[in-house]
Design an enzyme around this catalytic site. Structure first.
Site, short mmCIF file in Angstrom:
data_model
loop_
_atom_site.label_atom_id
_atom_site.label_comp_id
_atom_site.label_asym_id
_atom_site.label_seq_id
_atom_site.Cartn_x
_atom_site.Cartn_y
_atom_site.Cartn_z
N PHE A 165 0.85 -1.20 0.00
CA PHE A 165 0.00 0.00 0.00
C PHE A 165 0.87 1.24 0.00
O PHE A 165 0.72 2.16 0.80
CB PHE A 165 -0.94 -0.05 1.21
N GLY A 166 1.83 1.26 -0.96
CA GLY A 166 2.66 2.45 -1.16
C GLY A 166 2.04 3.30 -2.25
O GLY A 166 0.81 3.38 -2.39
N THR B 157 3.75 -4.86 -4.13
CA THR B 157 4.88 -4.73 -3.20
C THR B 157 6.14 -4.38 -4.00
O THR B 157 6.15 -4.43 -5.23
CB THR B 157 5.09 -6.01 -2.37
N GLU C 54 0.07 -5.68 -17.12
CA GLU C 54 0.30 -4.52 -18.00
C GLU C 54 1.03 -3.40 -17.26
O GLU C 54 1.84 -2.67 -17.85
CB GLU C 54 -1.04 -4.01 -18.55
N VAL D 257 5.19 -2.80 -17.20
CA VAL D 257 6.02 -2.19 -18.25
C VAL D 257 5.35 -0.92 -18.78
O VAL D 257 4.24 -0.96 -19.30
CB VAL D 257 6.27 -3.17 -19.43
N GLY E 88 4.12 1.60 -17.18
CA GLY E 88 3.03 2.16 -16.37
C GLY E 88 1.73 2.18 -17.16
O GLY E 88 1.26 1.14 -17.64
N GLY F 98 6.48 9.62 -6.07
CA GLY F 98 6.04 8.21 -6.15
C GLY F 98 6.30 7.60 -7.52
O GLY F 98 5.64 6.64 -7.91
N GLU G 114 11.55 3.90 -8.00
CA GLU G 114 11.43 2.62 -7.32
C GLU G 114 11.69 2.78 -5.83
O GLU G 114 12.31 3.77 -5.40
CB GLU G 114 12.43 1.62 -7.91
N LYS H 274 12.00 -4.60 -17.26
CA LYS H 274 10.87 -4.46 -18.19
C LYS H 274 11.18 -5.14 -19.52
O LYS H 274 10.30 -5.75 -20.13
CB LYS H 274 10.56 -2.98 -18.38
N1 LIG Z 1 5.91 3.93 -8.67
C1 LIG Z 1 5.58 3.71 -9.94
O1 LIG Z 1 5.30 4.65 -10.70
C2 LIG Z 1 5.51 2.32 -10.46
C3 LIG Z 1 5.84 1.23 -9.68
N2 LIG Z 1 5.73 -0.04 -10.18
C4 LIG Z 1 6.00 -1.19 -9.32
O2 LIG Z 1 4.91 -1.30 -8.39
C5 LIG Z 1 5.39 -1.80 -7.15
C6 LIG Z 1 5.05 -0.81 -6.05
O3 LIG Z 1 5.72 0.40 -6.30
P1 LIG Z 1 5.52 1.65 -5.33
O4 LIG Z 1 4.12 1.66 -4.85
O5 LIG Z 1 6.07 2.81 -6.05
O6 LIG Z 1 6.47 1.26 -4.11
P2 LIG Z 1 6.39 1.83 -2.63
O7 LIG Z 1 7.72 1.62 -2.05
O8 LIG Z 1 5.78 3.17 -2.63
O9 LIG Z 1 5.32 0.84 -1.93
C7 LIG Z 1 5.61 -0.49 -1.63
C8 LIG Z 1 4.56 -0.99 -0.66
O10 LIG Z 1 4.83 -2.35 -0.36
C9 LIG Z 1 4.78 -2.51 1.06
N3 LIG Z 1 5.59 -3.62 1.50
C10 LIG Z 1 6.93 -3.72 1.58
N4 LIG Z 1 7.27 -4.93 2.08
C11 LIG Z 1 6.10 -5.57 2.35
C12 LIG Z 1 5.79 -6.82 2.91
N5 LIG Z 1 6.73 -7.68 3.32
N6 LIG Z 1 4.47 -7.16 3.04
C13 LIG Z 1 3.50 -6.30 2.65
N7 LIG Z 1 3.74 -5.10 2.11
C14 LIG Z 1 5.03 -4.74 1.96
C15 LIG Z 1 5.28 -1.20 1.62
O11 LIG Z 1 4.88 -1.10 2.96
P3 LIG Z 1 5.11 0.25 3.83
O12 LIG Z 1 4.12 1.23 3.25
O13 LIG Z 1 4.74 -0.19 5.20
O14 LIG Z 1 6.53 0.63 3.64
C16 LIG Z 1 4.56 -0.23 0.69
O15 LIG Z 1 3.24 -0.05 1.12
C17 LIG Z 1 6.88 -2.03 -7.31
O16 LIG Z 1 7.09 -3.38 -7.59
C18 LIG Z 1 7.26 -1.14 -8.50
O17 LIG Z 1 8.34 -1.66 -9.22
C19 LIG Z 1 5.29 -0.27 -11.46
C20 LIG Z 1 4.93 0.76 -12.27
C21 LIG Z 1 5.04 2.14 -11.85
N1 LIG Z 2 10.32 3.68 -11.28
C1 LIG Z 2 9.65 3.32 -12.50
C2 LIG Z 2 8.20 3.17 -12.23
C3 LIG Z 2 7.50 2.39 -13.25
O1 LIG Z 2 7.77 1.24 -13.54
C4 LIG Z 2 9.87 4.41 -13.55
O2 LIG Z 2 10.37 5.47 -13.19
O3 LIG Z 2 9.56 4.16 -14.71
NA NA Z 3 1.89 -0.65 -19.37
#
Ligand SMILES: NC(=O)C1=CN([C@@H]2O[C@H](COP(=O)(O)OP(=O)(O)OC[C@H]3O[C@@H](n4cnc5c(N)ncnc54)[C@H](OP(=O)(O)O)[C@@H]3O)[C@@H](O)[C@H]2O)C=CC1
Ligand SMILES: N[C@@H](CC=O)C(=O)O
Ligand code: NA
Length: 332
Positions: free
Chosen positions: A11-12, A92, A145, A148, A150, A203, A206, A221
């Site tokens: 839930f990030g 996650t 989807e 890769v 977003g 946000g 990574e 990707k």
């Molecule tokens: N940011 C982006 O624009 C994009 C991201 N992604 C992918 O999406 C995924 C999430 O990215 P993003 O949201 O930015 O990352 P964040 O770091 O913002 O969020 C990660 C979340 O995962 C939680 N987490 C970490 N470890 C655990 C665990 N052991 N059990 C349960 N929850 C856990 C974290 O908890 P806590 O909040 O407590 O730290 C946090 O809520 C990644 O794999 C990333 O590569 C893909 C496309 C775009």
């Molecule tokens: N950190 C990545 C997020 C999407 O996958 C990026 O910047 O493209």
């Molecule tokens: Na995509």
């Protein structure tokens, strides 16, 4: 009305983006006959669970004020095993060394007959074949989807919209953070360090931003595209990787004076997978700015097809998660 019960694991930035989009799209989903009920939301400290549906607005508010949704000390795997639901939305952090908690979440989801929609690249980079086999054995849907580009459609575009059309290569910009950094370093002379910090706040970076700037994220990707589109059995070690950490403002300016921009370009075909900074002519379709991604797909029948769109960001990425959810459960 069909009810789809789902968990949001992680839930990030993206998990919260998904929650916001589910709230925003409640009426739309109902209009296509879907009631999406989130039965559990999990972060690293624990979970909020309600088999009748959690209050998503309350989860978002608590995450933003208290920093966690944890009410019960339950992990993703425990939730997948103990709470009845159909869909696991896995967001996650990407970890390409172990696959992270996401790998176990996905295998457990398939083991218990659930569908998975994910934005998490780690498990797919490390164990693509095994995950596909597990999904197939379980009769589960597995869509990714969001992993890769977003919001930019590329996997479903290649496999569904361009079905039957043999693809030769895909080339483009697949990391929004690097493109944002390179654009602002050139256009505003902003400092590399400041833009990277800002990318983390937005946000888009990574969880570990070295994945972005060292080209690791783009490589992941490309591995996913190699496997999902080109039928390869690739992993990270098959990619030649160079990131943007050695690009100086002077190099960017010198390139610009000669009519070029420097971009982190990834390319995948049946023969080769590589990512490195390359010179791109200023007016070339690959010369997109900011957090935009771009992919040029070289096809057998249709020539070159180029798509562009926001490659990162909570709501943008959640848009790809939503479309995968609708593709599985909607009556299209
Ligand atoms: N940011 C982006 O624009 C994009 C991201 N992604 C992918 O999406 C995924 C999430 O990215 P993003 O949201 O930015 O990352 P964040 O770091 O913002 O969020 C990660 C979340 O995962 C939680 N987490 C970490 N470890 C655990 C665990 N052991 N059990 C349960 N929850 C856990 C974290 O908890 P806590 O909040 O407590 O730290 C946090 O809520 C990644 O794999 C990333 O590569 C893909 C496309 C775009
Ligand atoms: N950190 C990545 C997020 C999407 O996958 C990026 O910047 O493209
Ligand atoms: Na995509």
């Amino acid at each position: 009305m069909k009810t789809v019960r789902c968990s949001i694991l992680g839930f990030g930035a993206i998990g919260q983006g998904v929650a916001e989009v589910l709230l925003m799209k409640k009426e739309y989903l109902e209009s296509i006959g879907l009631e999406v009920l989130v039965v559990a939301v999990v972060d690293s400290k624990g979970a909020t669970v309600n088999p009748e549906g959690v209050d998503l607005a309350d989860c978002l508010a608590r995450k933003r004020t208290v920093g966690t949704v944890a009410i019960e000390k339950l992990t993703g795997v425990e939730i997948i095993r103990s709470i009845a639901h159909e869909l696991v939305i896995e967001t996650t952090p990407t970890n390409i060394v172990t696959g992270g908690v996401g790998l176990q979440n996905m295998f457990t989801a398939f083991e218990t007959g659930k569908d998975v929609v994910t934005s998490n690249k780690g498990p797919l980079t490390l164990k693509y074949r095994e995950l596909m086999e597990a999904a197939k054995a379980a009769g589960s849907n597995f869509r990714f989807e969001a992993t890769v580009g977003g919001s930019m459609p590329v996997i479903n575009l290649a496999n569904e919209v361009l079905a039957g059309n043999q693809l030769k290569s895909i080339k483009g910009i697949l990391n929004g953070t690097c493109n944002y950094i390179l654009t602002r370093m050139l256009e505003e002379r902003a400092s590399y360090k400041d833009i990277l910090t800002e990318s983390m706040e937005l946000g888009i970076a990574e969880t570990d931003p070295t994945y972005d700037v060292e080209g690791i994220d783009t490589a992941c990707k490309l591995v996913i595209l190699a496997n999902a589109i080109f039928g390869r059995d690739a992993t990270y070690k098959d990619v030649e990787v160079t990131g943007i950490t050695k690009i100086t403002p002077e190099a960017l300016e010198m390139a610009y004076e000669r009519g070029h921009v420097i971009k982190l370009i990834g390319e995948v075909s049946r023969e080769r997978i590589h990512v490195a900074p390359r010179l791109v002519p200023i007016n070339h379709p690959l010369a997109v700015r900011g957090i935009l991604n771009v992919a040029s797909i070289d096809t057998e029948l249709a020539g070159e097809i180029t798509v562009t769109g926001k490659g990162a960001g909570p709501i943008e990425t959640a848009s790809a998660v939503l479309s995968d959810l609708v593709a599985i459960y909607g009556n299209r």
